[in-house]
Design an enzyme around this catalytic site. Structure first.
Site, short mmCIF file in Angstrom:
data_model
loop_
_atom_site.label_atom_id
_atom_site.label_comp_id
_atom_site.label_asym_id
_atom_site.label_seq_id
_atom_site.Cartn_x
_atom_site.Cartn_y
_atom_site.Cartn_z
N GLU A 96 4.80 -14.61 -6.02
CA GLU A 96 3.75 -13.89 -5.30
C GLU A 96 4.02 -12.39 -5.37
O GLU A 96 5.14 -11.98 -5.62
CB GLU A 96 3.77 -14.28 -3.81
N LYS A 119 4.89 -8.84 -3.77
CA LYS A 119 5.51 -8.38 -2.53
C LYS A 119 4.68 -7.18 -2.07
O LYS A 119 4.77 -6.09 -2.62
CB LYS A 119 6.97 -7.99 -2.76
N ASP A 123 3.38 -4.12 -0.09
CA ASP A 123 4.06 -3.07 0.65
C ASP A 123 3.19 -2.65 1.83
O ASP A 123 2.51 -1.63 1.80
CB ASP A 123 4.30 -1.88 -0.29
N TYR A 156 0.79 -15.31 3.40
CA TYR A 156 1.73 -15.93 2.47
C TYR A 156 2.74 -16.87 3.11
O TYR A 156 3.63 -17.37 2.44
CB TYR A 156 2.47 -14.86 1.67
N LYS A 203 12.77 -6.78 -6.85
CA LYS A 203 12.28 -5.42 -6.60
C LYS A 203 12.05 -4.70 -7.92
O LYS A 203 12.88 -4.78 -8.82
CB LYS A 203 13.32 -4.64 -5.79
N CYS A 214 -1.66 35.98 1.77
CA CYS A 214 -2.11 34.98 0.79
C CYS A 214 -1.56 35.37 -0.58
O CYS A 214 -1.76 36.51 -1.02
CB CYS A 214 -3.64 34.95 0.77
N CYS A 218 -4.86 36.43 -2.91
CA CYS A 218 -5.71 37.61 -2.67
C CYS A 218 -5.03 38.66 -1.78
O CYS A 218 -5.58 39.74 -1.58
CB CYS A 218 -7.05 37.19 -2.07
N CYS A 244 -5.47 31.28 4.65
CA CYS A 244 -6.00 32.54 4.16
C CYS A 244 -7.43 32.61 4.69
O CYS A 244 -8.24 31.74 4.40
CB CYS A 244 -6.02 32.55 2.63
N CYS A 266 -11.64 34.47 -1.30
CA CYS A 266 -10.36 34.40 -2.01
C CYS A 266 -10.59 33.59 -3.29
O CYS A 266 -11.12 32.47 -3.24
CB CYS A 266 -9.33 33.71 -1.12
S1 IVH Z 1 7.79 -14.17 2.70
C1 IVH Z 1 10.91 -16.20 4.77
N1 IVH Z 1 6.07 -13.24 0.98
O1 IVH Z 1 8.61 -8.59 2.66
C2 IVH Z 1 10.14 -15.28 3.96
N2 IVH Z 1 7.16 -11.68 2.42
O2 IVH Z 1 11.56 -8.23 2.79
C3 IVH Z 1 9.49 -14.25 4.75
N3 IVH Z 1 6.45 -9.37 2.15
O3 IVH Z 1 9.06 -8.95 6.11
C4 IVH Z 1 8.63 -13.36 4.01
N4 IVH Z 1 4.97 -9.74 0.57
O4 IVH Z 1 6.84 -8.06 5.28
C5 IVH Z 1 6.95 -12.93 1.96
N5 IVH Z 1 4.48 -12.56 -0.56
C6 IVH Z 1 5.34 -12.25 0.41
C7 IVH Z 1 5.54 -10.93 0.89
C8 IVH Z 1 6.47 -10.69 1.89
C9 IVH Z 1 5.53 -8.83 1.34
C10 IVH Z 1 7.28 -8.60 3.09
C11 IVH Z 1 7.30 -9.12 4.48
C12 IVH Z 1 8.76 -9.36 4.82
C13 IVH Z 1 9.45 -8.54 3.81
C14 IVH Z 1 10.79 -9.11 3.50
#
Ligand code: IVH
Length: 696
Positions: A120, A122, A124, A233, A321, A415, A418, A433, A438
């Site tokens: 999946e 991740k 942010d 998720y 990551k 400025c 100008c 300014c 300007c």
């Molecule tokens: S699962 C037991 N799935 O990442 C697993 N987390 O570093 C719990 N996050 O606090 C999280 N996308 O805020 C999971 N597809 C995803 C995610 C995800 C983002 C974040 C979440 C968690 C942090 C962990």
């Protein structure tokens, strides 16, 4: 309504229907009805509820924004702790996790040759947990420390992709914690920051901060104005329901209206896992949300239980990551930009360095206070960061590397462009300014005017604006419309074709409509959304000229400060001159919707016909950049003709309207054999329809 039970039936039907359409629109990105049809349903529900307040239910779609501003957030104890994830920084570490997981399972007597995993994105954003009792949302919280989070129920309720209730095949669980990530789409983040610049507020550093700031608002009405979204998720505690695999769990959630990322993939080998992670890394820049990695989860929930957790990290999942988007370099100089409103913004001049694959040599520094807070000095070795597609930032100096010659920054008192003495607005961090003429401000005004969310003049970018201004060919926005072939062709790098293209783009920008013009003028406090609000009430410049402060301030969402700024702008003789010259040049000073064909009865009448063909009820999907119409203009055009615009291509799509650099939608259309047309064809269809209905 003949009886009480008829009324209840109607209310229930309306709620179910609106919920269904919310889901089609916000979760599946595939609406079935027009906005106008949706509004009719919604208004009927609102009216019936207003007349019968005792029949309002907590999960009614009208009850997303409710409740008074809070003094502080309460606390919520999660039924099941919210865990975090261990990280893999590269493919080796990822494969090591996979091998270790197989070994652990073997030791536990659950021998597997291969291990099915789900990969999946991740996201942010901010992790949240929604608690549903018998299918009704009763509370929602942030992650907090994993055990106790903040109660942000009121705010989560305003997010359209958060179901207020759910049902589905089989028993509804008596209790379930549904977990996911709340985020602000990148497009919304950029718009929000644009508005904040326009209204002189501090901008958010990145989408994550903006999402956090929006979710942690004490007044839910403020949150409701921010287009937050969520992906789901995971689940925490769950009673009266179970799943064999994570995949089944995701399907179960999806079937109940929870938004599940469509690119989630189930894979079976180490190779497939690394490939899926790489796909996410490649897809990253094309997404409208920030992701900072991919999450790999063991699919079988029984195996998950066997694997368990160490400290706060489950052993059955890992976060891969992406390559770090931070780097170290030297801060050589602090330069100053003078913006459209006169604000002096310092920026960092850096020794070029690669950050997450992109070479960076400049970064924003926001303002003087920010530099002081971070204690940045010229000559410092600094950490630079890039978040998603967002502008690079200087995070912090590496103070241990200082040699003693580093110089603290001092804001100039004149400025730099100008030479006018700058002013510090009381109560604001910004220094400005004050000179309206300007040169820096004049250029920035033109850049703003041609920008994507303003008049969107393709081919006229910041560099060209600077050249044209430098040559004295363009002193303000109206001068753009006086440019001639001879002016451009002599410029370095311009050939016949490019010259014609630019002139054509300038010509076409005349038809963007009044809301765009109003925003493009750069009136203080008037962002894109504000301009649209104003245009709903004052659809043309002629109408706006007559407007008083009170009338403007009477528009919902427009306060006295904005109203006064607009009236003052329009009344200023210099602006009147500019507006006059824009109008003389042929720039449309009325709503773009008025351009769309209307039916003979002048409005909501019958469907528009194209010969035997009618656009009414036809489903369109837009992809790529159209040569003249903005996405909004094309959408209004289609809607005015009774058609619908959907977000994704399916067998039910009638036409895909493709422009330049179309996305995967075009490929999908070809696969499914859906008709693909260009803008000319769309305009011709709409025009023919308008003629047919006018003559009918
Ligand atoms: S699962 C037991 N799935 O990442 C697993 N987390 O570093 C719990 N996050 O606090 C999280 N996308 O805020 C999971 N597809 C995803 C995610 C995800 C983002 C974040 C979440 C968690 C942090 C962990």
């Amino acid at each position: 309504m003949s009886s009480e039970s008829d009324l209840t039936t109607r209310l229930e039907w309306l709620r179910a229907e609106i919920r269904r359409h919310d889901r089609l629109y916000y979760v599946l990105d595939n609406p079935e009805i027009t906005d106008a049809e949706y509004d009719r349903l919604y208004r009927e529900l609102q009216d019936l509820e207003a007349a019968n307040p005792e029949l309002i239910t907590r999960d009614s779609p009208t009850q997303r924004v409710s409740g008074e501003p809070l003094a502080a957030f309460g606390q919520v104890e999660h039924r099941e702790a919210m865990l975090s994830l261990a990280n893999a920084r590269n493919e080796e570490e990822l494969l090591a996790w996979y091998a270790r997981t197989l070994r652990l399972l073997e030791q536990a007597g659950a021998r597997e040759d291969a291990l099915t995993c789900v990969v999946e994105p991740k996201i942010d954003g901010l992790a949240v947990s929604l608690l549903y009792e018998n299918g009704v949302l009763v509370s929602g919280a942030t992650r907090g420390n994993g055990v106790v989070g903040e109660d942000v129920t009121q705010n989560l309720r305003t997010i359209n992709s958060v179901p207020l209730s759910f049902s589905g095949d089989g028993a509804v669980p008596s209790l379930i914690e549904v977990r996911g990530e709340v985020y602000l789409p990148l497009s919304a983040f950029e718009r929000l920051n644009e508005q904040r610049v326009a209204s002189g507020e501090a901008t958010f550093a990145n989408p994550r901060n903006a999402a956090a700031g929006s979710l942690r608002q004490l007044d839910p009405r403020v949150t409701a104005l921010r287009p937050l979204a969520a992906w789901f998720y995971a689940v925490g505690a769950a009673e009266g329901v179970g799943w064999r695999t994570h995949w089944e769990l995701l399907e179960w959630l999806a079937a109940r209206g929870f938004r599940i990322n469509p690119h989630v993939k189930r894979v079976g080998t180490g190779d497939e896992i690394t490939r899926a992670c790489r796909e996410w890394e490649e897809r990253r820049s094309a997404l409208d949300y920030d992701i900072d990695g991919a999450v790999v989860k063991v699919d079988d929930r029984q195996l998950q239980d066997i694997l368990g957790a160490v400290a706060h990290d489950p052993r059955w999942a890992i976060a891969y990551k992406f390559a770090p988007s931070t780097a170290q370099t030297v801060l050589r100089e602090i330069g100053i930009n003078v913006g459209r409103t006169g604000v002096l913004t310092p920026y960092a001049v850096l020794d070029p360095v690669s950050v997450g694959g992109v070479t960076v040599s400049q970064a924003t520094l926001h303002n003087e206070d920010d530099i002081r807070r971070k204690d940045l000095r010229v000559g410092d070795t600094v950490i630079v960061q890039r978040a998603g597609d967002v502008i690079p930032q200087v995070v912090a100096p590496m103070t241990t590397l200082r040699k003693g010659g580093e110089r603290p920054f001092v804001m100039p008192d004149r400025c730099p462009v100008c030479g006018t003495v700058v002013v510090r607005v009381p109560g604001e961090v910004a220094v400005r300014c004050p000179n309206d003429d300007c040169p820096a401000r004049l250029v920035e005004r033109i850049k703003h005017f041609v920008g994507r969310s303003a008049m969107d003049i393709e081919g006229v970018g910041e560099k060209l604006v600077e050249r044209l201004f430098g040559l004295g060919l363009v002193r303000d926005a109206a001068d753009l419309y006086r440019l001639r072939y001879e002016d451009l062709i002599t410029l370095e790098g311009f050939q016949d074709r490019s010259t014609r293209k630019v002139l054509e783009a300038i010509e076409q920008s005349k038809r963007r409509g009044f809301a765009r013009v109003l925003f493009a003028l750069g009136i203080p406090h008037v962002g894109g959304q504000t301009a649209e609000l104003i245009v709903t009430r004052f659809p043309s410049m002629d109408a706006l000229r007559q407007a008083g402060v009170d009338e403007l301030a009477a528009i919902e969402g427009i306060g006295p400060v904005i109203a006064e700024a607009v009236v003052a702008y329009v009344a200023d003789p210099r602006h009147q001159d500019l507006l006059g010259r824009l109008a003389d040049a042929g720039v449309l000073m009325q709503s773009a919707d008025d351009l769309a064909p209307t039916t003979a009865d002048g409005g909501m009448g019958g469907p528009v016909r194209v010969g035997a063909e009618t656009l009414a009820g036809k489903v369109f999907v837009l992809t790529g950049t159209l040569p003249t119409l903005t996405r909004e203009a094309a959408t209004s055009l289609i809607r005015a003709a009774g058609g619908r615009v959907a977000g994704s291509v399916s067998r039910r799509t009638d036409y895909v309207v493709a422009g330049e650099s179309p996305g995967s939608k075009l490929r999908k259309a070809t696969e499914l054999g859906v008709a693909v047309i260009d803008e000319d064809r769309l305009l011709a269809l709409a025009a023919a329809g308008a003629r047919a209905s006018a003559g009918a």
